[in-house]
Design a protein around this motif. Structure first.
Motif, PDB file in Angstrom:
ATOM      1  N   CYS A  88       0.768  -1.182  -0.127  1.00 25.28           N
ATOM      2  CA  CYS A  88      -0.175   0.074  -0.010  1.00 25.28           C
ATOM      3  C   CYS A  88       0.921   1.362  -0.060  1.00 25.28           C
ATOM      4  N   ALA A  90       0.354   4.364   0.924  1.00 31.55           N
ATOM      5  CA  ALA A  90       0.118   5.172   1.846  1.00 31.55           C
ATOM      6  C   ALA A  90       0.918   5.194   2.802  1.00 31.55           C
ATOM      7  N   CYS A 103       1.852   2.222   5.413  1.00 27.26           N
ATOM      8  CA  CYS A 103       1.057   1.183   5.659  1.00 27.26           C
ATOM      9  C   CYS A 103       1.677  -0.319   5.477  1.00 27.26           C
ATOM     10  N   HIS A 109      -6.127  -2.555  -0.528  1.00 32.60           N
ATOM     11  CA  HIS A 109      -6.790  -3.317   0.447  1.00 32.60           C
ATOM     12  C   HIS A 109      -7.904  -2.606   0.923  1.00 32.60           C
ATOM     13  N   HIS A 113      -5.954   1.506   6.671  1.00 32.92           N
ATOM     14  CA  HIS A 113      -4.638   1.248   6.759  1.00 32.92           C
ATOM     15  C   HIS A 113      -4.297   1.013   8.068  1.00 32.92           C
TER      16      HIS A 113
HETATM   17 ZN   LIG Z   1      -2.935   1.104   3.435  1.00 28.71          ZN
END
Ligand SMILES: [Zn+2]
Ligand SMILES: [Zn+2]
Length: 145
Positions: A88, A90, A103, A109, A113
């Motif tokens: 991810c 983020a 994350c 996903h 997070h």
């Molecule tokens: Zn995430």
């Protein structure tokens, strides 16, 4: 958000085969990592339609793909699949931390997070440990003359 409480026994053969197939994986079976017998779903609480997910292998290369195992219960049996997924993208930036936490889940996903997912079991363990430490300290205080 609380962490999903689902867990599963690891289908070891399937996991080994998936690990051996990784381009950036542990390679030879002799180097294969020790796998846990049981895996917890790492997602935040999610819909029943969403598969449970646990990471089996984390790529060492930057922007490498991690190996994830997904499972779902349906029709009285549990089905597994293994997929390589990008992490991810983020990252959360907290005021107190310079680097920011990435994350830990995979790209796109479901649910929250990883930094927004609380693991009640881990919290419970942490609380136990704090209590033990406190008790030991109290005992040490009592033993002082
Ligand atoms: Zn995430
Ligand atoms: Zn789950």
């Amino acid at each position: 958000m609380l962490q999903c409480t689902a867990f599963t026994e690891l289908p070891e053969m399937g996991a080994r085969v998936a690990l051996m197939g990784l381009a950036d994986g542990p390679g030879q079976a002799s180097e294969a990592p020790d796998l846990d017998d049981f895996l917890l779903c790492e997602l935040g609480e999610h819909d029943e339609a969403v598969e449970h997910a646990a990471q089996l292998w984390s790529a060492s290369a930057p922007a490498g793909r991690d190996l994830w195992m997904f499972w779902a219960d349906g029709g009285g049996r549990r089905t597994f699949r293994f997929t390589e997924l990008l992490p991810c993208p983020a990252v959360i930036h907290r005021l107190s931390v310079k680097e920011g936490d990435a994350c830990l889940l995979y790209d796109r996903h479901p649910a929250a997070h990883s930094w927004d997912v609380r693991d009640p079991l881990a919290d419970l363990m942490a609380e136990r440990i704090r209590e033990d430490v406190r008790r030991d300290r109290d005992r040490a205080d009592e033993e002082e003359p």
